[in-house]
Design a protein around this motif. Sequence first.
Motif, PDB file in Angstrom:
ATOM      1  N   ASP A   1      -2.683  13.041  17.503  1.00  0.00           N
ATOM      2  CA  ASP A   1      -2.424  12.240  16.316  1.00  0.00           C
ATOM      3  C   ASP A   1      -0.927  11.950  16.209  1.00  0.00           C
ATOM      4  N   VAL A   2      -0.617  10.755  15.737  1.00  0.00           N
ATOM      5  CA  VAL A   2       0.779  10.359  15.572  1.00  0.00           C
ATOM      6  C   VAL A   2       1.367  11.084  14.365  1.00  0.00           C
ATOM      7  N   VAL A   3       2.574  11.617  14.536  1.00  0.00           N
ATOM      8  CA  VAL A   3       3.293  12.276  13.441  1.00  0.00           C
ATOM      9  C   VAL A   3       4.404  11.338  12.981  1.00  0.00           C
ATOM     10  N   TYR A   4       4.389  10.986  11.694  1.00  0.00           N
ATOM     11  CA  TYR A   4       5.391  10.086  11.138  1.00  0.00           C
ATOM     12  C   TYR A   4       6.453  10.887  10.387  1.00  0.00           C
ATOM     13  N   ASP A   5       7.708  10.535  10.630  1.00  0.00           N
ATOM     14  CA  ASP A   5       8.838  11.239  10.018  1.00  0.00           C
ATOM     15  C   ASP A   5       9.714  10.209   9.306  1.00  0.00           C
ATOM     16  N   HIS A   6       9.921  10.426   7.999  1.00  0.00           N
ATOM     17  CA  HIS A   6      10.713   9.492   7.204  1.00  0.00           C
ATOM     18  C   HIS A   6      11.979  10.159   6.664  1.00  0.00           C
ATOM     19  N   ALA A   7      12.397  11.251   7.268  1.00  0.00           N
ATOM     20  CA  ALA A   7      13.469  12.065   6.691  1.00  0.00           C
ATOM     21  C   ALA A   7      14.831  11.835   7.316  1.00  0.00           C
ATOM     22  N   HIS A   8      14.939  10.929   8.306  1.00  0.00           N
ATOM     23  CA  HIS A   8      16.199  10.794   9.032  1.00  0.00           C
ATOM     24  C   HIS A   8      16.913   9.482   8.736  1.00  0.00           C
ATOM     25  N   SER A   9      18.231   9.558   8.774  1.00  0.00           N
ATOM     26  CA  SER A   9      19.065   8.366   8.602  1.00  0.00           C
ATOM     27  C   SER A   9      19.110   7.583   9.910  1.00  0.00           C
ATOM     28  N   PRO A  10      19.574   6.329   9.878  1.00  0.00           N
ATOM     29  CA  PRO A  10      19.701   5.568  11.121  1.00  0.00           C
ATOM     30  C   PRO A  10      20.572   6.278  12.163  1.00  0.00           C
ATOM     31  N   GLY A  11      21.673   6.903  11.716  1.00  0.00           N
ATOM     32  CA  GLY A  11      22.531   7.624  12.645  1.00  0.00           C
ATOM     33  C   GLY A  11      21.815   8.792  13.297  1.00  0.00           C
ATOM     34  N   GLU A  12      21.024   9.508  12.530  1.00  0.00           N
ATOM     35  CA  GLU A  12      20.273  10.647  13.083  1.00  0.00           C
ATOM     36  C   GLU A  12      19.201  10.172  14.058  1.00  0.00           C
ATOM     37  N   ILE A  13      18.584   9.024  13.740  1.00  0.00           N
ATOM     38  CA  ILE A  13      17.573   8.474  14.647  1.00  0.00           C
ATOM     39  C   ILE A  13      18.225   8.017  15.941  1.00  0.00           C
ATOM     40  N   GLU A  14      19.422   7.443  15.838  1.00  0.00           N
ATOM     41  CA  GLU A  14      20.134   7.066  17.063  1.00  0.00           C
ATOM     42  C   GLU A  14      20.432   8.290  17.923  1.00  0.00           C
ATOM     43  N   ALA A  15      20.819   9.395  17.289  1.00  0.00           N
ATOM     44  CA  ALA A  15      21.096  10.624  18.033  1.00  0.00           C
ATOM     45  C   ALA A  15      19.827  11.142  18.705  1.00  0.00           C
ATOM     46  N   LEU A  16      18.702  11.062  18.004  1.00  0.00           N
ATOM     47  CA  LEU A  16      17.428  11.467  18.593  1.00  0.00           C
ATOM     48  C   LEU A  16      17.080  10.572  19.773  1.00  0.00           C
ATOM     49  N   SER A  17      17.386   9.270  19.631  1.00  0.00           N
ATOM     50  CA  SER A  17      17.110   8.328  20.702  1.00  0.00           C
ATOM     51  C   SER A  17      17.916   8.663  21.949  1.00  0.00           C
ATOM     52  N   GLU A  18      19.186   8.977  21.777  1.00  0.00           N
ATOM     53  CA  GLU A  18      20.037   9.341  22.908  1.00  0.00           C
ATOM     54  C   GLU A  18      19.557  10.636  23.552  1.00  0.00           C
TER      55      GLU A  18
ATOM     56  N   THR B   1      10.059   5.658  18.445  1.00  0.00           N
ATOM     57  CA  THR B   1       8.808   6.298  18.867  1.00  0.00           C
ATOM     58  C   THR B   1       9.119   7.179  20.065  1.00  0.00           C
ATOM     59  N   ASP B   2       8.916   8.468  19.891  1.00  0.00           N
ATOM     60  CA  ASP B   2       9.200   9.446  20.937  1.00  0.00           C
ATOM     61  C   ASP B   2       7.879  10.074  21.378  1.00  0.00           C
TER      62      ASP B   2
ATOM     63  N   ASN C   1       5.671  11.141  18.248  1.00  0.00           N
ATOM     64  CA  ASN C   1       6.403  11.194  16.983  1.00  0.00           C
ATOM     65  C   ASN C   1       7.042   9.841  16.692  1.00  0.00           C
ATOM     66  N   VAL C   2       6.846   9.366  15.471  1.00  0.00           N
ATOM     67  CA  VAL C   2       7.441   8.105  15.033  1.00  0.00           C
ATOM     68  C   VAL C   2       8.439   8.402  13.920  1.00  0.00           C
ATOM     69  N   TYR C   3       9.686   7.998  14.136  1.00  0.00           N
ATOM     70  CA  TYR C   3      10.743   8.205  13.149  1.00  0.00           C
ATOM     71  C   TYR C   3      11.071   6.870  12.488  1.00  0.00           C
ATOM     72  N   ILE C   4      11.021   6.849  11.158  1.00  0.00           N
ATOM     73  CA  ILE C   4      11.352   5.660  10.380  1.00  0.00           C
ATOM     74  C   ILE C   4      12.539   5.998   9.483  1.00  0.00           C
ATOM     75  N   SER C   5      13.556   5.155   9.502  1.00  0.00           N
ATOM     76  CA  SER C   5      14.770   5.417   8.737  1.00  0.00           C
ATOM     77  C   SER C   5      14.475   5.617   7.251  1.00  0.00           C
ATOM     78  N   ASN C   6      15.215   6.568   6.639  1.00  0.00           N
ATOM     79  CA  ASN C   6      15.073   6.789   5.195  1.00  0.00           C
ATOM     80  C   ASN C   6      15.985   5.866   4.399  1.00  0.00           C
ATOM     81  N   GLN C   7      16.628   4.912   5.080  1.00  0.00           N
ATOM     82  CA  GLN C   7      17.555   3.995   4.419  1.00  0.00           C
ATOM     83  C   GLN C   7      16.835   2.982   3.536  1.00  0.00           C
ATOM     84  N   TYR C   8      15.560   2.717   3.856  1.00  0.00           N
ATOM     85  CA  TYR C   8      14.803   1.714   3.123  1.00  0.00           C
ATOM     86  C   TYR C   8      13.600   2.350   2.439  1.00  0.00           C
TER      87      TYR C   8
END
Length: 243
Positions: free
Chosen positions: A62-79, A93-94, A133-140
């Motif tokens: 099952d896909v796990v959705y995470d809405h707790a990270h900022s764009p900067g944190e998501i970029e760090a996860l991406s790297e 999407t990781d 895992n799907v990360y969605i920015s908490n900015q919006y």
Amino acid sequence: MSNKQFFLFIAAVFAAFFGWLYYDSSVSTDSVSHENVQRDVLLDANAPGEGAQIKYLFNFPDVVYDHAHSPGEIEALSEKSGQAENYHIEGLTDAQFGLKTLYEFNYNKKIFQNTYLLWVEDLRVDFSYTTVNVYISNQYPEGGCEYQATMDHENTHVQIHRRIYEKYQKILQDVISSSTDIPLVNHPVTVQSLEDGKAIISQLISGVTDPVFNQFQQELSQEQGELDSPASYAELQSRCSHW
């Protein structure tokens, strides 16, 4: 030959019929309980009725959705995940996956010779995703245009993973079932030692499965890259006005 020597000889020959090898077998009990298990038989074309049992283990969690990270944190996860891009990231999407094989083999030692015959009797192929895992920015705010556009984009990534994964399950099964490289009882490998035989069988199985897995990764990377192209992101940005 005395009776004692004769029975010791028979016992040694009987014991030599059974061998077990577990290769790349680190699969947790919890993950196995959620797997889609399919069974098949690898038949010997030259000996109808002879072959090896195959168990395929497929799992897409099952896909796990995470809405707790900022764009900067998501970029760090991406790297960290090796998916870094050249533009600001609002979502990610990781997905983690792999291909492992586990087999049981049997063998026979040639009498008065220092050679062994080895063949596969049971094969387990574990082609599974472990996490999505799907990360969605908490900015919006949830439900807003930017949030929904990001969510739609990441869900498309998930759909690509699922579609190509299901496609390659069938390809993998077809390639293995038609393979003549995996040693069976009527065409075993002949080796000087059991250790040599284990290494050769592992290489032969990998020679069948690895090209399929590599092709799966290439096709997956190509389609995911197309979705993350500059043109695709420009279209995504055009949907909303408050990025």
